[in-house]
Motif scaffolding. Structure first.
Motif, mmCIF file in Angstrom:
data_model
loop_
_atom_site.group_PDB
_atom_site.id
_atom_site.type_symbol
_atom_site.label_atom_id
_atom_site.label_comp_id
_atom_site.label_asym_id
_atom_site.label_seq_id
_atom_site.Cartn_x
_atom_site.Cartn_y
_atom_site.Cartn_z
ATOM 1 N N GLU A 58 0.839 -1.118 -0.077
ATOM 2 C CA GLU A 58 -0.117 0.154 0.066
ATOM 3 C C GLU A 58 1.023 1.347 0.111
ATOM 4 O O GLU A 58 2.074 1.157 0.456
ATOM 5 C CB GLU A 58 -1.040 0.077 1.154
ATOM 6 C CG GLU A 58 -0.285 -0.350 2.439
ATOM 7 C CD GLU A 58 -1.230 -0.549 3.632
ATOM 8 O OE1 GLU A 58 -1.395 0.524 4.477
ATOM 9 O OE2 GLU A 58 -1.716 -1.513 3.751
ATOM 10 N N PRO A 59 0.340 2.353 -0.511
ATOM 11 C CA PRO A 59 1.213 3.458 -0.627
ATOM 12 C C PRO A 59 1.912 4.183 0.668
ATOM 13 O O PRO A 59 2.778 4.838 0.651
ATOM 14 C CB PRO A 59 0.233 4.824 -1.246
ATOM 15 C CG PRO A 59 -0.673 3.583 -1.917
ATOM 16 C CD PRO A 59 -0.934 2.346 -1.100
ATOM 17 N N SER A 60 0.989 4.132 1.703
ATOM 18 C CA SER A 60 1.417 4.640 3.083
ATOM 19 C C SER A 60 2.726 3.943 3.495
ATOM 20 O O SER A 60 3.237 4.635 4.388
ATOM 21 C CB SER A 60 0.346 4.482 3.997
ATOM 22 O OG SER A 60 0.147 3.088 4.359
ATOM 23 N N VAL A 63 5.458 2.919 1.437
ATOM 24 C CA VAL A 63 6.536 3.115 0.792
ATOM 25 C C VAL A 63 7.716 3.691 1.400
ATOM 26 O O VAL A 63 8.883 3.114 1.121
ATOM 27 C CB VAL A 63 6.044 4.056 -0.643
ATOM 28 C CG1 VAL A 63 7.286 4.506 -1.288
ATOM 29 C CG2 VAL A 63 5.179 3.086 -1.321
#
Length: 175
Positions: A56-58, A60
């Motif tokens: 998920e992007p959080s 990265v």
């Protein structure tokens, strides 16, 4: 994906990386290190490289941090880390008493420092201290603790300093 997280971690010869659901452990000739693995980050080992990816992007930014830590662990178990300290000052001495480090730093008593497990301390000369180990964070922490007993002062430069550290010197008061 961050630029740091995209880079694969090259595994040195004789280094094994094992990935469990909640931890990553790296085993090599200098020892074994492990770190907790967050749930949303995947680690794949292929062609002698470890690749990290976030689900998920959080996650990265955390992936880039974990990649840097894993790279340091691989370097640590294959060749190890080392910090060199210099003692500057008249009468400042360091010597080994068994496994403990004995420091004479101008106090009325010698300071005895016993290193934690996994850290080796050697004194090539009376004014040099070498702190070595597989864990980069632990080596830096031990070196900072030894330096903290007598940090370098800015007027004469006396104290315990890192070998690559430059001390900003101050001018004494004028009458």
């Amino acid at each position: 994906m961050s630029r740091v997280a995209k880079k694969p971690v090259a595994l040195a010869k004789g280094v094994e990386v094992s990935v469990q659901p909640d931890a990553i452990s790296v085993k090599g000739p200098k020892g074994t290190l492990s770190i907790a693995k967050p749930a949303g980050i995947d680690v794949k080992i292929e062609d002698g490289n470890a690749l990290l990816s976030a689900n998920e992007p959080s996650l990265v930014p955390l992936t880039g941090t974990l990649r840097a830590i894993v790279a340091n662990m691989v370097h640590g178990v294959s060749s190890g880390f080392e910090r060199k300290l210099d003692l500057v000052g008249v009468g400042y001495r360091a010597s080994m008493q068994g496994k403990d480090l004995s420091l004479a730093l101008g106090y009325s008593h010698p300071i005895l420092f016993s290193p934690p497990a996994g850290i080796t301390i050697t004194t090539p000369t009376q004014t040099e201290i070498l702190v070595a180990g597989a864990d980069k964070q632990m080596v830096g922490e031990v070196a900072a603790k030894i330096r903290g007993y007598r940090p370098p002062e800015p007027y004469k430069g006396k104290g315990v300093k890192y070998s690559n550290e430059t001390i900003l010197r101050k001018e004494a008061k004028k009458a």
